[in-house]
Enzyme design. Structure first.
Site, PDB file in Angstrom:
ATOM      1  N   GLY A 116       0.842  -1.196   0.000  1.00 40.34           N
ATOM      2  CA  GLY A 116       0.000   0.000   0.000  1.00 40.34           C
ATOM      3  C   GLY A 116       0.875   1.243   0.000  1.00 40.34           C
ATOM      4  O   GLY A 116       1.901   1.309   0.677  1.00 40.34           O
ATOM      5  N   SER A 172     -16.757  17.653   1.598  1.00 37.30           N
ATOM      6  CA  SER A 172     -15.959  17.851   2.807  1.00 37.30           C
ATOM      7  C   SER A 172     -16.780  18.345   3.990  1.00 37.30           C
ATOM      8  O   SER A 172     -17.653  19.203   3.871  1.00 37.30           O
ATOM      9  CB  SER A 172     -14.859  18.869   2.543  1.00 37.30           C
ATOM     10  OG  SER A 172     -14.276  19.245   3.778  1.00 37.30           O
ATOM     11  N   ARG A 232     -19.178  13.604  13.616  1.00 39.04           N
ATOM     12  CA  ARG A 232     -19.808  12.960  12.467  1.00 39.04           C
ATOM     13  C   ARG A 232     -20.919  11.990  12.834  1.00 39.04           C
ATOM     14  O   ARG A 232     -21.972  11.978  12.189  1.00 39.04           O
ATOM     15  CB  ARG A 232     -18.728  12.208  11.682  1.00 39.04           C
ATOM     16  CG  ARG A 232     -17.772  13.163  11.033  1.00 39.04           C
ATOM     17  CD  ARG A 232     -16.630  12.448  10.374  1.00 39.04           C
ATOM     18  NE  ARG A 232     -15.847  13.441   9.634  1.00 39.04           N
ATOM     19  CZ  ARG A 232     -14.738  13.175   8.980  1.00 39.04           C
ATOM     20  NH1 ARG A 232     -14.256  11.953   8.981  1.00 39.04           N
ATOM     21  NH2 ARG A 232     -14.107  14.116   8.340  1.00 39.04           N
TER      22      ARG A 232
END
Lengths: 644, 250, 245
Positions: free
Chosen positions: A47, A291, A337
């Site tokens: 990765g 965003s 969130r």
């Protein structure tokens, strides 16, 4: 639940004593590799996102040989690139009362008390070094007119500590790490393997000593040996199919590591991001995130009346419900969130959706434009507005954005100790691939911080502790463990190729996603989760009977790549459901409807669940075993989170 | 709505290619271009035929993986858009749409619409970085950078490395790509120490990869999904001359 | 690597060479055009100007040859770089787009640089043969049957443009030159690195002004010659005696 066959070693190695000096004392205590000997060791890094690229570059700078792998055509394309909003750091440049301790506090609290305190404190400590490092690389962070670095505020914090580069912070940070990686590639210290997918971790005498990969260009299966293996392979948000992740993001590397003995921690902790463009139809292949920084100036609302179909401009203020400002007067539109997402879901469940026949709420810039002027708003969010308009055909300057939560980030991941080592010695996990720092919910602008903290400032030191005890230069790919792993990969490919069903892998992925969202998404119940288990099992059975993978295994074959990843997602889905089912509490992003407070907030059960849940593979067709790492909170005392 | 697709199919780097036609593909105007290709592929896979190979990942216009020439235009007819952000509402019912890969000797075709852009990585490896050891950086605010300079550096740094500039250029030149990185690092104070060696190394590598030269058609700028301007090419030119005068003076 | 090898070696270096040589030619063209305007002042004035040039700017006849060699080198360098870049560009896309590549913004002047440049080269050879070397002296078609007289540049010009076909060739060449400069001047400034926004006005200003001025000047003179605006040359005109020393 079965009795575990082999107990997992879940010693966190987190230092005791004062947390402020824990990291320093730990670095003092761990073993180092002699500088002259570093070049004799090889480390594999899978990765090349923020964590992988920064780790590869830094390990190479230290003198280690690095073999880096990515499935994309270039290391610059990893999904870190899509992060928009920013990166947190406790610089306190704004003189608004920020500190390492406050960032630590906010992160532990934001994670709803399900993260290891020492890890989080270290994260907050190195956050300041990350900014310095990135600035020195030439990352063009936003600046004010005096030439100093600019900051903005983000959800879940009362200070401005987020550094940003327009709405493209992830891109700029990744390109910084990619440039550092490129320098080391040019110097020959990193050997880069692009379009190469890791399909097995190879464990030799109980230690991770290599990987088996498939060259996506030619289909060739190859082994690579090394002295240690680092997985920087991202999260598993695509288990929901509709997610903000890139199409290529997958759980395969982590899943294969799990099957080789790496414990998988808290798989049910999946973050649902509140501000994404709503689902508009089955033709869609993914969801797009807008965003979170938009919530700085945008106001979230729904009509007060159910089923109100008037266009937003015709709904007067008195008939609008700015529900975040109403319910959470202190944080308003800037609640974390998970809180914002669930509030949106509640509004829609009450019939106040703004997407006819679908799900969505408004994010309105009318007042910001009136207050700041159109130009100032364009300066802050211009590229995001453009992106929104390109996808939906609507301009947020003219009409409110429609948004709805979507799967975005996964706090769960491979269990790692304080050194970022998994339960398999020599196998490390960094960035989103591990579970370490965010607990049950991640704060905005903290993913970039954690990826770079792991890659630049933590792993390159801690890996030395393991390597110092290893004989350097393991390169025996003829070892039986490699041959077995190669055989397993070939066999799996052959099986997939031999199936002659009538459905594409994508078909099953969509079905899995629907199932997971329905039963293991934003809100979960015992009944729903129990119903999901046989459905996932059934899906797995049908996949292996009805999927069709055209072409051949020994050439470039994107259908085969997709099928292999979907197969792993289905298996993973089962563990995720089991985790959500056994965690009989609500915490952070994990919301069990049975466990909520009178005003619909998550109700933790610290007595029974103040721990990380780690799942271990027990063999094919056998239920996985569950283990726990108890969590201790010596500094931030667990409390009911309140953002009112 | 329905469209007819003519898609370039080529089974390998050295194989002969040809267009394959898919007639009456049912599409939704709200669909993205790549979602249309997905639809075609799901159908192909269900029929046991090999799907159309194309690079793609984020589908948000930032990773730079996707790209194809659609009706002769890199990334298709959208303005400042990648292929994944092109939507079918840009087309009409009954349209015939031709799709082929980027064409440049430095971007050899891998398969179908997929090309090998590793030449871009090698250009960056030839100097597109600031050599700074992890941990050796001074405080981020130790070096003020005026907002106008920071903004211009940011403009240049937004390059996503998709290759549309090369695909759209009549000469298959990589000047916009190369100049964006040269300018980004050449504008900020951190990049000054290696400014000369960077531009010399990167231009050398760009030529060695077999890209063409710039003849100022500005097609690259018009095709760039991030709207990066050709003024950065001028800056690269100036830096190269400067670097040469500098090395000649030594 | 030093600067000379970079210019030979790199694509950008070749572009710099094209820009520098192009601007040298633009400078020369500007003087050449301004000189032509002296036609309006009559035979004596124009021939005096021509003599000033021919005598090596009143200093040393060898200077004229120095100037000519310098210009030849500029033209040679310009052509060499153009050919080398064209080859590199062709090699950069060996397989063309099967369905054709569409342009979004480029202009005709930009697209016609190569073919226009080749046309201008042919024209230049003709022009030098026609009026500088007098190869076609006495030709009915090209000189109206009149002899070419080195010192009487005024008469050469009027006789040389007395045939409308020749006049049209000159006008076409002027238009081609204008197109070439329209793209070339801006390109040259760009290639030489004027990237700062402060320079934008100058860059596009000069990019537009220079071609218009040069083409305008030449067209006026050619049209005036074709339309009989200039006084007919005095057949009795003789160069002053001291020119012959």
């Amino acid at each position: 639940m079965n009795a575990p066959r082999t107990p997992l070693n879940l010693d966190s190695k987190a230092p005791d004593g004062p947390i402020e000096t824990a990291w320093d004392r730990h670095r003092q205590a761990i073993r180092l590799v002699n500088p002259a000997n570093k070049r004799k060791y090889t480390v594999i890094v899978v990765g090349t996102g923020l964590a992988g690229a920064s780790a590869s570059a830094t390990l190479a700078q230290l003198g280690y040989n690095v073999e880096a792998f990515c499935f994309q055509d270039s290391p610059r394309r990893a999904h870190s690139i899509a992060a928009q909003g920013g990166i947190n750091a406790a610089k306190n440049y704004q003189n608004d009362g920020d500190s390492v301790y406050r960032l630590f506090y906010d992160t532990v609290k934001g994670g709803d008390f399900r993260a290891r305190e020492q890890n989080v404190y270290r994260l907050a400590q190195v956050s300041v070094d990350i900014i310095d490092q990135c600035v020195a690389q030439g990352v063009p962070f936003a600046r004010d007119y005096g030439g100093m670095l600019a900051n903005r505020s983000f959800g879940g914090a009362l200070v401005s500590r987020t550094f940003y580069a327009r709405g493209q912070t992830g891109q700029q940070l990744l390109l910084g790490a990619y440039s550092a990686l490129s320098e080391q590639i040019a110097k020959g210290k990193v050997k880069m393997h692009t379009r190469t997918e890791m399909l097995e971790v190879v464990v030799v005498d109980g230690k991770a000593k290599g990987i088996v990969v498939r060259d996506l260009r030619t289909g060739a299966v190859r082994s690579h040996a090394a002295d240690a293996v680092v997985l920087a392979t991202g999260g598993y948000g695509n288990v929901f199919y509709f997610a903000t992740n890139a199409k290529g993001c997958n759980v395969t590397a982590a899943w294969r590591a799990y099957k080789k003995g790496a414990g998988f921690a808290n798989p049910c902790f999946t973050q649902i991001h509140p501000t994404c463009i709503p689902f508009m139809g089955e033709h869609q292949s993914k969801l797009t995130l807008m965003s979170e920084s938009l919530r700085n100036d945008g106001r979230v609302w729904v009509p007060k009346k159910q089923g109100d179909t008037r266009p937003p401009s015709q709904i007067p203020d008195a008939e609008r419900d700015y529900y975040l400002e109403r319910i959470y007067p202190t944080f308003g539109n800037l609640v974390p969130r998970d809180v914002a997402s669930r509030a949106a879901k509640r509004m829609v469940d009450e019939g106040k959706t703004v997407v006819p026949g679908g799900m969505g709420v408004y994010l309105d810039f009318r007042d910001a434009i009136a207050r700041l002027g159109r130009d100032a708003v364009a300066d802050r969010y211009g590229n995001l507005f453009e992106m929104y308009e390109r996808i939906t055909g609507d301009s947020p300057f003219e009409t409110p954005m429609k948004i709805y939560p979507a799967s975005h980030y996964t706090m769960g991941g491979l269990w790692v100790d304080y050194n970022l080592m998994t339960t398999v010695p020599g196998l490390y996990a960094v960035g989103e691939a591990n579970f370490s720092d965010h607990g049950a919910n991640r704060l905005g602008a903290s993913a970039l911080m954690q990826g770079l903290a792991d890659g630049y400032f933590v792993l390159p030191y801690t890996i030395g502790d393991f390597l110092a005890g290893e004989k350097a230069g393991f390169d025996d790919t003829s070892h039986a463990a490699f041959k077995d792993a190669e055989k397993a990969v070939a066999q799996r490919t052959d099986t997939l190729m031999s199936l002659s069903g009538t459905k594409s892998a994508d078909h099953f992925h969509r079905e899995l996603g629907h199932l997971m969202w329905e039963h293991c998404g934003m809100a979960r119940t015992k009944e729903g989760l129990e119903a999901a288990l046989p459905k996932v099992a059934d899906l797995k059975e049908r996949f292996w009977a009805e999927v069709n993978v055209p072409g051949s295994g020994d050439t470039l074959n994107q259908a085969l790549e997709r099928a292999g990843r979907v197969a792993d997602f289905i298996e993973f889905g089962e563990v995720m459901v089991r985790d959500a089912l056994t965690r009989e509490e609500s915490c952070g992003a994990h919301f069990r409807e049975e466990f909520q407070t009178a005003d619909n907030e998550a109700r933790r059960d610290d007595e029974n669940f103040q721990h990380g849940a780690i799942w271990a593979y027990e063999g094919e067709g056998v239920a996985p075993s569950r283990h726990i790492e108890p969590l201790e909170f010596r500094y931030v005392k667990p409390s009911q989170r309140s953002y009112k | 709505m329905k469209v007819t697709l003519k898609v370039w199919r080529q089974s390998g780097p050295d194989a002969e290619g040809a267009f394959e036609t898919f007639t009456d593909v049912p599409v939704d105007p709200a669909m993205s271009f790549l979602e249309m290709l997905d639809t075609v592929n799901v159908q192909l896979e269900a029929e046991g035929k090999e799907p159309v190979v194309f690079d793609h990942d984020c589908r948000e216009g930032i990773c730079g993986a996707c790209g194809a020439v659609v009706n002769g235009l890199a990334h298709g007819p959208g303005k400042r858009s990648t292929l994944c952000q092109l939507h079918l509402r840009s087309f009409n019912d009954g349209d015939e749409i031709t799709v082929e890969p980027w064409r440049a000797s430095a971007f050899p075709v891998v398969r179908d619409l997929m090309v090998d852009r590793s030449s871009f990585d090698r250009i960056i490896q030839a100097g597109g970085y600031v050599s700074v050891r992890t941990g050796s950086a001074p405080d981020g605010n130790a070096m003020p950078i005026g907002k106008p300079v920071a903004d211009r550096a940011m403009e240049a740094a937004t390059c996503i490395g998709c290759g549309a500039c090369v695909a759209a250029c009549p000469n298959a030149s990589a000047m916009l790509f190369t100049s964006a990185k040269v300018s980004h690092l050449g504008l900020v104070p951190q990049g000054q120490a290696e400014r000369d060696s960077r531009v010399l190394g990167m231009v050398d590598q760009m030529d060695a990869e077999g890209f063409g030269g710039c003849t100022n058609h500005r097609e690259c700028e018009a095709a760039c999904p991030k709207g990066i301007g050709v003024e950065y090419i001028a800056q690269l030119n100036r830096d190269l001359v400067r670097a040469n005068l500098g090395s000649a003076a030594k | 690597m030093n600067s000379v090898t970079t210019i030979v070696h790199s694509s950008v270096g070749k572009k710099v060479l094209m820009g520098v040589t192009g601007l040298i030619m633009v400078g020369w063209l500007t003087i050449h055009m301004a000189g032509h305007l002296i036609m309006f002042s009559g035979q004596d004035a124009y021939n005096n100007y021509a003599h000033f040039i021919q005598s090596g700017f009143g200093l040393e006849p060898a200077l004229l040859w120095g100037m000519r060699l310098f210009m030849l080198a500029a033209i040679g360098g310009h052509i060499w770089a153009a050919v080398a870049l064209t080859q590199q560009n062709a090699a950069a896309r060996p397989v063309a787009y099967a369905a054709g590549r569409q342009n979004r913004v480029t202009t005709y002047p930009a697209r016609l640089m190569r073919i226009g440049g080749m046309f201008l080269l042919l024209y230049l050879i003709f022009h030098l043969a026609h009026l500088t070397a007098g190869v076609l002296s006495g030709s009915e078609f090209a000189m109206g049957g009149k002899p070419w007289v080195k010192e009487d540049a005024y008469a050469n010009m009027i006789h040389g443009l007395s045939n409308p076909v020749i006049g049209v060739v000159y006008l076409l060449a002027t238009v081609a030159l204008g197109a070439h400069l329209r793209h070339g001047v801006w390109s040259a400034f760009h290639t030489l690195g004027l990237s700062d926004p402060r320079w934008d006005a100058i860059k596009s200003g000069l990019g537009n002004l220079v071609p218009v001025a040069i083409v305008g000047g030449f067209v006026v003179v050619v049209l005036a010659a074709m339309g009989g605006v200039f006084a007919p040359p005095d057949p009795a005109w003789h160069p002053p005696a001291h020119w012959l020393h």
